[in-house]
Design an enzyme around this catalytic site. Structure first.
Site, PDB file in Angstrom:
ATOM      1  N   PRO A   7       0.915  -1.125   0.068  1.00  0.00           N
ATOM      2  CA  PRO A   7      -0.004   0.103  -0.094  1.00  0.00           C
ATOM      3  C   PRO A   7       0.683   1.424   0.093  1.00  0.00           C
ATOM      4  CG  PRO A   7       0.143  -0.744   2.109  1.00  0.00           C
ATOM      5  CD  PRO A   7       0.875  -1.913   1.304  1.00  0.00           C
ATOM      6  N   MET A   8       0.787   2.199  -0.852  1.00  0.00           N
ATOM      7  CA  MET A   8       1.220   3.234  -1.151  1.00  0.00           C
ATOM      8  C   MET A   8       0.577   4.463  -1.421  1.00  0.00           C
ATOM      9  SD  MET A   8       4.777   2.061  -3.433  1.00  0.00           S
ATOM     10  CE  MET A   8       3.766   1.135  -4.437  1.00  0.00           C
ATOM     11  N   ASN A  43       9.140  -7.037   3.749  1.00  0.00           N
ATOM     12  CA  ASN A  43       9.294  -5.753   3.066  1.00  0.00           C
ATOM     13  C   ASN A  43      10.331  -4.898   3.219  1.00  0.00           C
ATOM     14  OD1 ASN A  43       7.071  -2.712   3.463  1.00  0.00           O
ATOM     15  ND2 ASN A  43       7.636  -3.660   1.423  1.00  0.00           N
ATOM     16  N   LYS A  50       0.419  -4.640   9.170  1.00  0.00           N
ATOM     17  CA  LYS A  50       1.774  -4.068   8.441  1.00  0.00           C
ATOM     18  C   LYS A  50       2.667  -3.378   9.381  1.00  0.00           C
ATOM     19  CE  LYS A  50       3.854  -2.257   4.256  1.00  0.00           C
ATOM     20  NZ  LYS A  50       4.764  -1.520   4.953  1.00  0.00           N
ATOM     21  N   HIS A  94       8.282  -4.597   7.725  1.00  0.00           N
ATOM     22  CA  HIS A  94       9.142  -3.655   7.024  1.00  0.00           C
ATOM     23  C   HIS A  94      10.482  -3.578   8.139  1.00  0.00           C
ATOM     24  CE1 HIS A  94      10.294  -0.029   4.497  1.00  0.00           C
ATOM     25  NE2 HIS A  94      11.337  -0.223   5.127  1.00  0.00           N
ATOM     26  N   CYS A 106       3.345   3.351   8.795  1.00  0.00           N
ATOM     27  CA  CYS A 106       3.722   4.428   7.991  1.00  0.00           C
ATOM     28  C   CYS A 106       4.755   5.623   8.694  1.00  0.00           C
ATOM     29  CB  CYS A 106       2.320   5.301   7.892  1.00  0.00           C
ATOM     30  SG  CYS A 106       2.601   7.030   6.839  1.00  0.00           S
ATOM     31  N   GLN A 126      -6.579  -1.512   3.629  1.00  0.00           N
ATOM     32  CA  GLN A 126      -5.937  -0.997   4.923  1.00  0.00           C
ATOM     33  C   GLN A 126      -6.284  -0.125   5.753  1.00  0.00           C
ATOM     34  OE1 GLN A 126      -1.816   0.945   4.926  1.00  0.00           O
ATOM     35  NE2 GLN A 126      -1.036  -1.105   5.362  1.00  0.00           N
TER      36      GLN A 126
END
Length: 349
Positions: free
Chosen positions: A22-23, A206, A146, A175, A107, A77
């Site tokens: 997801p970006m 990730n 995430k 991540h 994020c 998300q």
């Protein structure tokens, strides 16, 4: 087959699961459709739905799950910290054909973490515990998370993993950087390996998946069930297919310069709107080309010139100057200086 059943079937295969990350302001429906045309991911994550007391499902994101054009499972998300609002939104999202609801705990944008959302929540493990408990009860499809490995200190990761395990989440994406490391540091793949060992659910790795060879290295090093690819997919939409070819022992088909040029034209058509002034269309394209340009040439000249063009004609003339050729291109990123990396940290995943 329902989206949940489809995701279960993908996880039952021996091949690694490949997810499009997801970006924000990138992975919308047109971008999903474009990625699918180049081989595509196994699973597609939406941009995050912002959740707060007065929030409604964002009209610009809903089409991704309402009209999913990929033929593959979609994951919706959310980002936020208010438990009643998150529960309400999770229930609303489950009215659409999704495979999972995902909570964003990673994020790194200051505007997000200063509100104690996204990666900011990693400073409050007890609050994460309460949020996950409430969402686990509310989510009837798969419930996924995430995360990064900490806010400013990765030592908190040892506190987070038991919380994730306690609430029986169905899939965890890690991540391997802290929030404050942004995208500048090396990825701490050993922390992803620790998550794989600690969790009973599948774990996706990730961070800096830059080629099929690097994908294989990450999978070997971490033991992860699959990979989530973000900025690398912007730069190289062939990467999902290249990873599959590498996994199957097949020759990896590399795009030629003119293939990359055609991708840029297709990307422009996909993500810009005719009713938007051309100058704004060009500005939007620069966001994507900041990443693609890393694989064009090593000096940074393409990136430097690209950031200064103002018209569509100038943009495509520059791209043709560098890409109108028949040579194969790996599109792996060349090493740039820190200033360039700071500019490129603007797409959050």
């Amino acid at each position: 087959m329902t989206p949940v059943q489809h995701l279960n079937a993908l996880l039952a295969r021996p091949e690694p699961l490949l997810a499009l990350a997801p970006m924000q302001d990138v992975t919308d429906l047109p971008f999903w459709r474009l990625m699918t045309a180049y081989g595509g991911a196994d699973v597609y994550y939406t941009e995050y739905f912002r959740v707060h007391a007065d929030s409604k499902l964002e009209k610009g994101i809903v089409p991704s799950i309402a009209e999913n054009p990929t033929g593959m499972p979609a994951v919706a998300q959310m980002i936020g910290n208010d438990i009643p609002s998150l529960v309400r939104t999770a229930k609303e999202l489950q009215q659409y054909p999704i495979a999972a609801v995902d909570l964003n705990l990673g994020c790194p944008a200051p505007v997000v973490y200063k509100k104690c959302a996204g990666g900011g929540l990693l400073r409050e493990p007890e609050r994460i515990d309460a949020i996950l408990g409430a969402l686990r009860d509310a989510v009837q499809v798969k419930f996924t998370v995430k995360t990064r490995i900490g806010f400013d200190d990765n030592a908190v990761f040892d506190r987070l993993l038991p919380i994730f395990a306690k609430h029986s989440i169905d899939l965890l994406t890690v991540h391997g950087r802290t929030v404050l490391e942004m995208y500048r540091s090396d990825v701490h793949y050993d922390f992803i390996a620790r998550a794989v060992q600690a969790m009973s659910c599948p774990v996706l790795a990730n961070g800096n998946v830059s080629s099929a060879k690097k994908a294989e290295q990450i999978l070997q090093e971490t033991g992860a069930r699959g990979l989530m690819i973000g900025r690398g997919a912007i730069r190289n939409p062939w990467m999902f297919q290249q990873i599959r070819q590498h996994q199957h022992g097949e020759p990896i088909l590399l795009p030629r310069g003119r293939d990359v040029l055609a991708y840029i034209h297709a990307l422009y058509d996909a993500v810009t709107s005719p009713e938007v002034p051309e100058t704004l269309q060009v500005q939007k394209m620069k966001k994507y080309l900041n990443f693609l340009g890393l694989g064009v040439e090593p000096s940074g000249a393409f990136l430097h010139a690209m950031r200064r063009v103002k018209t569509k004609a100038e943009l495509f003339a520059l791209c043709a100057e560098h890409l109108d050729h028949g040579d194969e291109m790996s599109l792996e990123p060349f090493e740039l200086d820190l200033q360039a990396k700071d500019v490129l940290a603007g797409v959050h995943q």
